[in-house]
Design an enzyme around this catalytic site. Structure first.
Site, PDB file in Angstrom:
ATOM      1  N   LYS A 112      -0.937   3.498  -2.933  1.00  0.00           N
ATOM      2  CA  LYS A 112      -2.364   3.343  -2.620  1.00  0.00           C
ATOM      3  C   LYS A 112      -3.270   2.557  -3.512  1.00  0.00           C
ATOM      4  O   LYS A 112      -4.277   1.924  -3.184  1.00  0.00           O
ATOM      5  CB  LYS A 112      -2.967   4.866  -2.693  1.00  0.00           C
TER       6      LYS A 112
HETATM    7  C1  PLP Z   1       3.991   8.694  -2.005  1.00  0.00           C
HETATM    8  C2  PLP Z   1       3.494   8.458  -0.495  1.00  0.00           C
HETATM    9  N1  PLP Z   1       4.410   7.981   0.269  1.00  0.00           N
HETATM   10  C3  PLP Z   1       4.447   7.810   1.558  1.00  0.00           C
HETATM   11  C4  PLP Z   1       3.067   8.218   2.085  1.00  0.00           C
HETATM   12  C5  PLP Z   1       2.842   7.846   3.683  1.00  0.00           C
HETATM   13  O1  PLP Z   1       2.093   6.853   3.933  1.00  0.00           O
HETATM   14  P1  PLP Z   1       1.360   6.579   5.206  1.00  0.00           P
HETATM   15  O2  PLP Z   1       0.434   7.576   5.233  1.00  0.00           O
HETATM   16  O3  PLP Z   1       0.722   5.434   5.228  1.00  0.00           O
HETATM   17  O4  PLP Z   1       2.229   6.644   6.279  1.00  0.00           O
HETATM   18  C6  PLP Z   1       2.037   8.681   1.616  1.00  0.00           C
HETATM   19  C7  PLP Z   1       0.834   9.227   1.975  1.00  0.00           C
HETATM   20  O5  PLP Z   1      -0.015   8.294   2.582  1.00  0.00           O
HETATM   21  C8  PLP Z   1       2.315   8.759  -0.009  1.00  0.00           C
HETATM   22  O6  PLP Z   1       1.360   9.414  -0.992  1.00  0.00           O
HETATM   23  N1  LIG Z   2      -0.644  10.692   1.729  1.00  0.00           N
HETATM   24  C1  LIG Z   2      -2.053  10.296   1.938  1.00  0.00           C
HETATM   25  C2  LIG Z   2      -2.505  10.715   3.163  1.00  0.00           C
HETATM   26  C3  LIG Z   2      -3.800   9.838   3.489  1.00  0.00           C
HETATM   27  O1  LIG Z   2      -3.205   8.859   4.120  1.00  0.00           O
HETATM   28  P1  LIG Z   2      -4.362   7.397   3.960  1.00  0.00           P
HETATM   29  O2  LIG Z   2      -3.234   6.483   3.758  1.00  0.00           O
HETATM   30  O3  LIG Z   2      -4.687   7.549   5.603  1.00  0.00           O
HETATM   31  O4  LIG Z   2      -5.370   7.449   3.062  1.00  0.00           O
HETATM   32  C4  LIG Z   2      -2.584  10.828   0.435  1.00  0.00           C
HETATM   33  O5  LIG Z   2      -1.797  10.753  -0.490  1.00  0.00           O
HETATM   34  O6  LIG Z   2      -3.654  11.317   0.640  1.00  0.00           O
END
Ligand code: PLP
Ligand SMILES: N[C@@H](CCOP(=O)(O)O)C(=O)O
Length: 465
Positions: A112
């Site tokens: 993120k």
């Molecule tokens: C460590 C981790 N891996 C994978 C994901 C999944 O990613 P996305 O929500 O973009 O599918 C998340 C949350 O978003 C996450 O925090």
């Molecule tokens: N896994 C995510 C969930 C939120 O996903 P986002 O990519 O839409 O912000 C988290 O860690 O909060």
């Protein structure tokens, strides 16, 4: 670049407008009106570039009209200067076929940071010289929260309200949010799951009375700028592995469908991607949707991969829009049906449009643990449980064995020490820069998971524009 809503009935905005708005006024999500296109030569040129230069090349078309290339370069340099690895997102080889793309070298140890460090810079740039005050509302299953808080803590003209599901994030994840004591940071624990938190956030955006009182913005991947920044590392990794001469496949641990949708965007822009593998845990709505067209939400099962304990994936709407004919009015009807019944069938166009690029798999806890052990024994790599879900799926992927498969390593293993220790016997230590996390003071409020309670909490503390 102009941005349109997936539901076809909101103001068309430029990049700055779409970034500040977050969610579109009709409840849809902003997407570029058309995909920029990269020639094979332009992709080949990326091979020797730094991460920041790659980011500038890939993102420049998306920000055109709002930022110059030099401005974008300055923002990227500031954002990626805070990463602990010179390559920002290094590639690590596990065996002849498998690679890990390490996306966790940012300040809060998850992928993120790649987008949110930039988003923090963008907010500051777009607010500077104005007296606007942004009220950011977000939902997190653990990682978005800390990355967003780190990106905006202490920034002038911004308050952030972050909802997390009480007891459903790891202790490290919670503390990474709740120990940030800057006065513009408001952590809210709700009694519910991530889907409930995300629905509350969308309800606040969609409530005209509430939304009209503040300048709301989003840090979740409903905000287009989040996804734009994630497109970069697909180009960066593929260029290092020989693109465009060589095609590459990616396996992506998936929950809210943002990260893997960024891969779809890269493919739309011309990057030769052989397959995008959507790897879910047992919360498998996306696997069911992609394999059988059944997008119906069940209750969320808590797992050792809490960040992916999601059954309503925001960004799937962007895919349905893009592969289903870009018909906003039709999609608005389809999404209204889903919101009412929590179930929908994909159209033939949507199913077939996704099938060309996407594959999917649902991985259980035992297979996840085996993948963690394999990475450790095969290559001495201690990986986090989310990464392991995708690595497990990648090892089962049926594809020409000469095509490299890159698994996105989305979190540092130290965010989930208990699960890692259970699987491998190794308890990963927190990096020194947050080594005292468990000694820091925590601050958060528990609020009932209702629209009235949460919107009331925000309204009491938010600043009107
Ligand atoms: C460590 C981790 N891996 C994978 C994901 C999944 O990613 P996305 O929500 O973009 O599918 C998340 C949350 O978003 C996450 O925090
Ligand atoms: N896994 C995510 C969930 C939120 O996903 P986002 O990519 O839409 O912000 C988290 O860690 O909060």
């Amino acid at each position: 670049m102009r941005y349109i809503s997936t539901r076809g009935n909101a103001a068309v905005l430029d990049f700055e407008g779409a970034t500040l708005a977050g969610l579109a006024g009709d409840g849809g999500l902003y997407v570029p009106e058309a995909w920029p296109s990269f020639t094979r030569d332009a992709i080949a040129e990326l091979a020797g570039l730094s991460y920041v230069e790659t980011a500038v090349r890939v993102m420049a078309p998306f920000v055109a009209g709002s930022l110059s290339e030099d401005e974008l370069r300055d923002l990227c340099s500031a954002a990626y200067g805070r990463f602990a690895h010179d390559a920002v997102t290094p590639l690590v080889q596990i065996d002849q076929r498998h690679w890990l793309l390490e996306l966790f070298h940012g300040p809060t140890l998850a992928f993120k940071d790649v987008a949110l460090q930039l988003l923090g810079q963008l907010f500051e740039r777009f607010l500077s010289g104005t007296d606007r005050h942004l009220t950011i509302i977000g939902a997190t299953s653990g990682d978005t929260g800390s990355a967003a808080i780190d990106a905006v803590a202490g920034r002038k003209g911004i308050d952030i309200f972050m909802l997390h599901p009480a007891g459903r994030v790891s202790d490290v994840q919670r503390r990474q949010m709740t120990t940030v004591l800057a006065p513009n940071v408001h952590n809210i624990a709700i009694d519910g799951d991530f889907d409930t938190a995300q629905a509350l956030v969308k309800a606040m955006f969609n409530d005209r009375d509430f939304a009209g009182r503040f300048t709301l913005s989003a840090v979740n991947s409903i905000n287009w700028a989040r996804l734009m920044a994630q497109v970069v590392y697909y180009f960066y990794a593929a260029a290092r592995l020989g693109a465009p001469e060589r095609t590459v496949a990616f396996s992506v641990p998936t929950g809210n469908f943002g990260d893997v949708f960024a891969g779809h965007v890269a493919a739309r822009m011309g990057l030769p991607i052989a397959r995008l593998l959507v790897a879910t845990n047992v919360n498998d709505i996306l696997h069911r949707a992609l394999s059988s067209g059944d997008y119906s939400s069940a209750s969320v099962t808590p797992t050792a991969t809490p960040s992916m304990d999601i059954q309503v994936s925001s960004n799937f709407e962007r895919l349905l829009f893009d592969v289903g004919g870009r018909d906003g009015a039709a999609l608005a009807g389809q999404m209204a049906g889903f919101e009412a019944s929590k179930a929908m069938r994909l159209t033939n166009a949507q199913t077939q449009g996704a099938a060309g690029l996407f594959a999917s798999a649902s991985v259980d806890g035992e297979a996840m643990a085996q993948a963690m052990r394999w990475a450790s024994e095969r290559a001495g790599q201690v990986i986090d449980p989310h990464t392991a879900i995708a690595l497990s799926a990648a090892r089962e992927l049926e594809l020409d064995p000469t095509i490299p498969v890159v698994t996105l390593a989305t979190a540092h293993p130290a965010k989930f020490p208990d699960a890692v220790e259970r699987a491998t016997g190794v308890r990963p230590a927190l990096p020194a820069r947050i080594g005292d996390l468990f000694e820091r003071e925590e601050r958060f409020d528990s609020v009932a998971a209702t629209f009235e309670a949460v919107s009331g909490y925000v309204a009491e503390r938010a600043v009107a524009p």
